[in-house]
Enzyme design. Structure first.
Site, mmCIF file in Angstrom:
data_model
loop_
_atom_site.group_PDB
_atom_site.id
_atom_site.type_symbol
_atom_site.label_atom_id
_atom_site.label_comp_id
_atom_site.label_asym_id
_atom_site.label_seq_id
_atom_site.Cartn_x
_atom_site.Cartn_y
_atom_site.Cartn_z
ATOM 1 N N PRO A 156 0.790 -1.265 -0.082
ATOM 2 C CA PRO A 156 0.105 -0.123 -0.038
ATOM 3 C C PRO A 156 0.847 1.355 -0.084
ATOM 4 O O PRO A 156 0.375 2.199 -0.555
ATOM 5 C CB PRO A 156 -0.788 -0.132 1.158
ATOM 6 C CG PRO A 156 -0.783 -1.565 1.512
ATOM 7 C CD PRO A 156 0.410 -2.106 1.146
ATOM 8 N N TYR A 157 1.920 1.342 0.899
ATOM 9 C CA TYR A 157 2.896 2.419 1.009
ATOM 10 C C TYR A 157 3.344 2.700 -0.485
ATOM 11 O O TYR A 157 3.397 3.612 -0.966
ATOM 12 C CB TYR A 157 3.970 2.112 1.835
ATOM 13 C CG TYR A 157 4.860 3.341 1.969
ATOM 14 C CD1 TYR A 157 4.783 4.572 2.734
ATOM 15 C CD2 TYR A 157 6.100 3.196 1.240
ATOM 16 C CE1 TYR A 157 5.591 5.549 2.567
ATOM 17 C CE2 TYR A 157 6.990 4.034 1.367
ATOM 18 C CZ TYR A 157 6.879 5.316 2.079
ATOM 19 O OH TYR A 157 7.660 6.258 1.932
ATOM 20 N N ALA A 158 3.964 1.499 -1.257
ATOM 21 C CA ALA A 158 4.683 1.627 -2.436
ATOM 22 C C ALA A 158 3.768 2.219 -3.580
ATOM 23 O O ALA A 158 3.818 3.026 -4.301
ATOM 24 C CB ALA A 158 5.256 0.364 -3.083
ATOM 25 N N SER A 160 1.039 4.092 -3.075
ATOM 26 C CA SER A 160 0.950 5.568 -2.690
ATOM 27 C C SER A 160 1.813 6.357 -3.266
ATOM 28 O O SER A 160 1.656 7.478 -3.661
ATOM 29 C CB SER A 160 0.526 5.729 -1.191
ATOM 30 O OG SER A 160 1.764 5.655 -0.437
#
Length: 272
Positions: A156-158, A160
């Site tokens: 999810p971080y990547a 975003s």
């Protein structure tokens, strides 16, 4: 040291870590600086420290995934210093080092809403303001996965951060010819307290013992992060836009070589 005399710089998520380091560098360079955090109590210590050194600093509460709170930060910053020249979208949530299925829907939404939606809301607000004021700079903070590269256990971080890169370039093209610079900055892996108490899952628990070695090998010096950010703050608005800059340097590979004995030692003793 670049000069930001008479400029006002707003840094979201700046009560600690990279955000606070950037805010300190801007203050030293002569800027009026606005700190922000989801929790106002986290701001008192850095505000008092910077004011004690004679710097012009204000701090306001703002949860960037809430559009109304970004608007409040915007209005409060203008009221405090009369104008805004640079807005740095630094606030972010990593979500730990976990598989996607080990995260709850609420945790996934927290990452996406903070990292992506918070940046979208701020850009939507700041671009017309900077155009009306004759110029301004937006700096979006990138991160792991921002170039579309695989980032296992941080999906999810990547995602975003990949979106942030696309957003930066798209908005720059959309506003080409206007006196607004919209650029992205990749600080790289920086040794801050974000790496303390990282949330893991059964698949990643055993991998965290390698983190201190990775930081020793590849961490970007914080003063390098500050230097590059200051340079970006000093661009003439509209002249350079839609670009991605990195604080990582080739010498990180030399640090990696120096850390090789630690890697070899860890590989012999890591849990099986």
């Amino acid at each position: 040291m670049k000069s930001l005399n008479s400029k006002t710089v707003v840094v979201t998520g700046s009560s600690r870590g990279i955000g606070l380091a950037i805010a300190k560098a801007c203050a030293v360079a002569g800027a009026n600086v606005v700190l922000s955090s989801r929790n106002i109590n986290n701001l008192w210590k850095p505000i008092n420290e910077l004011r004690g050194r004679g710097f012009s600093v204000q701090g306001f509460q703002a949860d960037v995934k809430n559009e109304a709170e970004i608007s409040s930060l915007f209005e409060s910053s203008k009221l405090a210093f009369g104008k805004i020249d640079v807005w740095i979208n630094n606030a972010g949530v990593a979500g730990g080092y976990r598989t996607l299925q080990s995260m709850t829907p609420t945790e996934i939404q927290e990452v996406i809403n903070t990292n992506l939606m918070g940046t979208l809301y701020a850009c939507r607000l700041m671009i017309p303001y900077f155009v009306s004021m004759g110029g301004g700079t937006i700096i979006n903070i990138g991160g792991r996965g921002g170039h579309g590269n695989p980032s296992p256990f941080q999906a999810p971080y990547a995602a975003s951060k990949a979106a942030i890169t696309s957003l930066t370039r798209s908005l720059a093209a959309e506003n080409k010819g206007k006196p607004v610079s919209i650029n992205c900055f990749f600080p790289g892996m920086v040794e801050t307290d974000i790496y303390k108490d990282v949330m893991t899952c059964p698949e990643t628990d055993s991998k965290m013992g390698l983190m201190p070695i990775l930081l020793k090998a590849f961490a970007t010096p914080i003063d390098r992060v500050q230097k590059v950010t200051l340079e970006m703050c000093c661009f003439r608005p509209g002249k350079i836009t839609g670009k991605c800059y990195s604080a990582e340097r080739p010498e990180r590979f030399l640090r990696a070589l120096r850390a090789l004995p630690d890697f070899l030692s860890y590989s012999k003793t890591k849990p099986r």
